[in-house]
Enzyme design. Structure first.
Site: not given
Ligand code: ADP
Length: 495
Positions: A176, A229-230, A233-234, A251, A285, A385
């Site tokens: 995804k 990602g963030s 969300v992580g 990560e 990052c 960050e």
């Molecule tokens: P960034 O700040 O780099 O956009 P995010 O953590 O928002 O980081 O997004 C990283 C990935 O996680 C993207 O593919 C995003 O669609 C996905 N994402 C965002 N929210 C969720 C969630 N609740 N569950 C799973 N994946 C998510």
């Protein structure tokens, strides 16, 4: 002109989302330029992709690893051929300057060749048994369907870090990609298919995080989850995976410090600071977001950095003379604006930047290279960050204090020390709490065959790159008893 509409790749077929919904992907340099229409997928699409992957797993896991590796090798060759084309489309999709987009594709190429080599390694152990006529060894097993959720800042490299090691180990994947950069991920998966990857082995489901990412992490058929990602969300992804006891590689963020000591080569440190802080518009990052300066060189370094930052050529990354592109989207731009206000309120001094760029650049998401001085380690601008072209300068009294400041945050991804003193360099390697330490090089520039990842809140202990094989395999210990009698470990011991 008709806009191109891209499907989800499920079981080797390009399919629309079940909901019939799509979304537009826009060029951050000019949001009126639509890259294409992509599927806004949901749980149902994720379910179909997991099902297709599970079906393909039966035969893919039985393909000998060196044969699987040949597909990766061919993928690397095809990527090399298409490097320029994919890089240009990546710049249009994501905004990073062309040289860096080429680097992003190159990273996928490097990963393809590196992981292709793993096909003839995937080493286990052989070890003596404590019992006679008994052979003991360990072998790596694939884990099954792997779910991968990736960000937009390395639109091809990061999906390749996850897909390629998973595939060479015999796993099947559902990816995804970030909603801001689905095209580069589709290019990668299309290339794998063209290289001969069987249908269903790698699937791609595009869409938004909560709609498509969350059900992927939660799906009971997904045996391992890899997320970049963030931190916010992580944490959600990690908690979801923990509920099902799934291995989960996270990560996440960084607040990476570069330390510049009085004995450093200042010209070199300056180049490193510019590249580390403003490369990829500060949206890595590993971006350098704190520069810790020993007092004796602080004034000169600050003056020169500000001069150079203010002179950086900002614009559309497709123009080869441009040094810094736009931010990825309006939200990210607003985050930079918000942190500029926070830093000023906290008492930091804005020396250059701090504003959205106007004139010809007004239509894109451009933020000026921004430098703050007078930053104290406890300020939010020094701890949180931002993911934008903002860098904080913090003064210190010597090496020990610099290390203390560098370590005084919740993250632990990358660090850099500029000094000519070999003893301090080695102490920095020993004492900096981070997954990566550079000496006389900026905080960015990881190579794919070393472990990549961080400590503290940057990650949860897993590593990509050299560490990925460990994540995408499970150990099996094997005992072969050729004594023809029952032998009992720990019991049949000599008196
Ligand atoms: P960034 O700040 O780099 O956009 P995010 O953590 O928002 O980081 O997004 C990283 C990935 O996680 C993207 O593919 C995003 O669609 C996905 N994402 C965002 N929210 C969720 C969630 N609740 N569950 C799973 N994946 C998510």
């Amino acid at each position: 002109m008709a806009r191109k509409c891209y499907g989800n790749l499920i079981g080797g077929r390009w399919l629309p989302a079940r909901s019939g919904k799509t979304f537009l992907n826009r060029n951050p340099a000019d949001p009126e330029d639509a890259i294409g229409e992509f599927q806004a997928s949901g749980a149902e699409d994720v379910g179909l992709a997991v099902e297709a992957a599970a079906k393909a797993y039966r035969s893919w896991r039985a393909v000998p690893a060196p044969r699987r590796a040949e597909i990766l090798f061919r993928t690397g060759e095809l990527l090399l051929k298409r490097k320029e084309e994919f890089a240009r489309q990546m710049t249009r999709e994501m905004g990073k300057v062309l040289a860096e987009a080429r680097g992003d594709v190159q990273e996928a190429i490097d990963t393809a060749f590196y992981m292709a080599g793993e096909g003839r390694r995937l080493f286990g152990q052989t070890t003596p048994s404590e019992l006679p006529s008994k052979f003991a060894m360990s072998v790596r097993m694939p884990v099954g369907v792997c779910g991968m959720i990736t960000p937009w800042n390395f639109p091809m490299a990061i999906p390749s870090w996850k897909l390629f090691p998973a595939l060479v180990c015999g796993n099947v994947c559902v990816l995804k990609p970030a909603e801001d950069t689905p095209l580069s991920a589709i290019h990668l998966v299309e290339t794998l298919m063209e290289a001969g990857l069987p249908d269903g082995v790698a699937n791609i489901v595009t869409g938004f995080g909560p709609d498509a990412g969350a059900p992927l992490a939660a799906h009971p058929g997904v045996r391992a989850v890899s997320f970049t990602g963030s931190s916010e969300v992580g944490r959600l992804v990690g908690l979801t995976a923990a509920g099902e006891f799934k291995p989960c590689s996270l990560e996440m963020g960084g607040k990476n410090a570069m330390i510049v000591l009085e004995d450093a080569n200042l010209d070199l440190a300056l180049e490193g600071a510019l590249w580390g802080a403003f490369g990829t518009t500060g949206q890595r990052c590993t971006a350098t977001s704190r520069i810790i300066l020993e007092r004796g060189i602080a004034d000169e370094f600050t003056r020169r950095l500000v001069q150079r930052a203010a002179a950086l050529r900002v614009g559309n990354g497709l123009d080869e003379s441009v040094e810094m592109g736009p931010q990825i989207n309006l939200q990210q731009l607003e985050t930079s604006e918000r942190y500029t206000a926070i830093a000023s309120r906290e008492g930091a001094q804005l020396l250059t930047g701090g504003v959205r760029l106007g004139g010809e650049l007004a239509k894109g998401f451009y933020f000026a290279p921004t430098v703050f001085t007078g930053v104290q380690p406890q300020m939010r601008i020094a701890r949180e960050e931002v993911f934008g072209p903002l860098v904080s300068l913090i003064e210190c009294d010597g090496f020990e204090q610099a290390v203390e400041i560098a370590n005084g945050i919740d993250y632990g991804l990358s660090t850099a020390l500029y000094s000519r003193d070999v003893n301090r360099a080695l102490k920095a390697v020993r004492d900096l709490e981070a997954g990566i330490t550079y000496i006389n090089a900026p905080t960015i520039g990881a190579e794919v065959h070393l472990p990549f990842g961080g400590v503290k809140q940057t990650g949860n202990g897993h590593r990509e790159g050299a560490g990925a094989i460990d994540f995408y395999t499970a150990w099996k210990s094997v005992y072969l008893d050729y004594s023809d009698r029952l032998q009992r470990a720990q019991i049949d011991t000599p008196d």
